[in-house]
Design a protein around this motif. Sequence first.
Motif, short mmCIF file in Angstrom:
data_model
loop_
_atom_site.label_atom_id
_atom_site.label_comp_id
_atom_site.label_asym_id
_atom_site.label_seq_id
_atom_site.Cartn_x
_atom_site.Cartn_y
_atom_site.Cartn_z
N GLY A 196 0.73 -1.28 0.08
CA GLY A 196 0.11 -0.08 0.05
C GLY A 196 0.84 1.20 -0.05
O GLY A 196 2.11 1.39 -0.58
N GLY A 197 0.34 2.31 0.56
CA GLY A 197 1.03 3.80 0.73
C GLY A 197 0.43 4.31 1.60
O GLY A 197 -0.62 4.32 2.16
N CYS A 198 1.30 5.70 2.15
CA CYS A 198 0.77 6.41 3.07
C CYS A 198 1.49 7.70 3.00
O CYS A 198 2.24 7.80 2.14
CB CYS A 198 0.92 5.86 4.70
N ARG A 199 1.06 8.74 4.19
CA ARG A 199 1.82 10.14 4.00
C ARG A 199 2.69 10.02 5.36
O ARG A 199 2.16 9.42 6.27
CB ARG A 199 0.95 10.97 4.05
N LEU A 200 3.61 10.60 5.43
CA LEU A 200 4.36 11.29 6.85
C LEU A 200 4.78 12.47 6.80
O LEU A 200 5.28 13.37 5.74
CB LEU A 200 5.68 10.45 6.72
N LEU A 201 4.36 13.14 7.85
CA LEU A 201 4.48 14.53 8.12
C LEU A 201 5.36 14.56 9.52
O LEU A 201 5.01 14.26 10.65
CB LEU A 201 3.33 15.39 8.39
N ALA A 247 7.43 16.40 4.52
CA ALA A 247 6.31 15.83 4.16
C ALA A 247 6.64 14.81 3.21
O ALA A 247 7.29 15.26 2.13
CB ALA A 247 5.27 16.69 3.49
N LEU A 248 6.22 13.34 3.20
CA LEU A 248 6.79 12.57 2.27
C LEU A 248 5.43 11.44 1.84
O LEU A 248 4.62 11.38 2.69
CB LEU A 248 7.80 11.54 2.87
N THR A 249 5.45 11.49 0.69
CA THR A 249 4.51 10.24 0.11
C THR A 249 5.24 8.82 -0.08
O THR A 249 6.11 9.06 -0.79
CB THR A 249 3.70 10.60 -0.99
N LEU A 250 4.67 7.89 0.58
CA LEU A 250 5.36 6.67 0.81
C LEU A 250 4.73 5.53 0.09
O LEU A 250 3.53 5.44 0.06
CB LEU A 250 5.78 6.10 2.17
N GLY A 251 5.51 4.53 -0.59
CA GLY A 251 4.75 3.54 -1.37
C GLY A 251 5.38 2.34 -1.10
O GLY A 251 6.40 2.05 0.18
N ALA A 252 4.97 1.40 -1.46
CA ALA A 252 5.39 -0.13 -0.98
C ALA A 252 6.84 -0.29 -1.30
O ALA A 252 7.53 -0.07 -2.51
CB ALA A 252 4.65 -1.30 -1.92
N GLY A 253 7.77 -0.63 -0.09
CA GLY A 253 9.13 -0.93 -0.40
C GLY A 253 9.91 0.32 0.18
O GLY A 253 10.93 0.15 0.37
N ASP A 254 9.24 1.39 0.35
CA ASP A 254 10.06 2.55 1.03
C ASP A 254 10.11 2.36 2.28
O ASP A 254 9.67 1.51 3.26
CB ASP A 254 8.84 3.82 0.64
#
Length: 307
Positions: A45-50, A56-63
């Motif tokens: 999946g994916g998510c955001r980190l602040l 601020a980052l947008t993260l995807g699978a394997g990140d």
Amino acid sequence: MDVVSDAISAVRIGRPSSNRLRVSGSWCTRLAPYEGAGFHVVLTGGCRLLAEDGTALTLGAGDAVLLPHGAGHLLADAEAGEAAFGRAVPFEHWLTGSAPRPERTGAREVELLCGKYRLDRQRVHPLMAELPQVVHLPARVGSRPELSAAIDLLGRELDGQRPGACIALPSLLDLLLVYMVRSWLAATTSGAWPGVLNDPVTAAALRALHSEPAAPWSNDRLAAEVGVSRSTLARRFTALVGRPPMGYLTWWRLTFAATLLRDTQDSLATIARQVGYGTPYAFSHAFDREFGTTPGRYRAGNQGGQD
């Protein structure tokens, strides 16, 4: 030992901890500042980190993300906006099993590996101190095969309680930290220490000092070991590392001694010999000058409860 291994070993305390979580739908969680280093790996999946510094980052699978200084931060679903950040739930609530679950079939699900390393901030090596607040290591096919392999192994190990898991998991988490720091060193274009380790003269001198910290080093002997003149060594080492070779050696000997005091029951005489001091008195005097306390008091205040 090499510089990176020593830099990590000097600050790492006890065993790392980790949790594998599955969340879905709309969610946001808050992780408070931590006296150590935190990390997240997005397995699916994916998510955001602040982060608290505004990153601020947008993260995807394997990140993978490393927060080497324990910065507070938020994690949220990939579509979360400012309003969601204001409703963040403390991460500790999730650990009790209250993480959001799918409300319907097909709801987007995110699987995360979240963990922490306990670090002793009293003796941070400048290499570790130079790491940014947030180290983002995006998944790119073939770019970081060692890191990808470690993440894959961790995911497999966390699938169930396999024989030997109590040894395998902490070891894999330690390996993950090494690979994240190594990946940052290979990818960054800023900071002094990537340049230090890529300079053949300075890197060779550091390898020698870290391999044999108790040896009777002098500027002449170290220059001969590296194969350059004394003046060349002094100029390049001081410019890159920020202190002259023998000054760095003294600092590292005492930092290494502090680790031995914390992690072993070796006598002061034994530790003094291991770090290049002829007598416990000479060692104690130098240690007190560096840390403002005696080796005995330091040991009393730093041993116990390391796991």
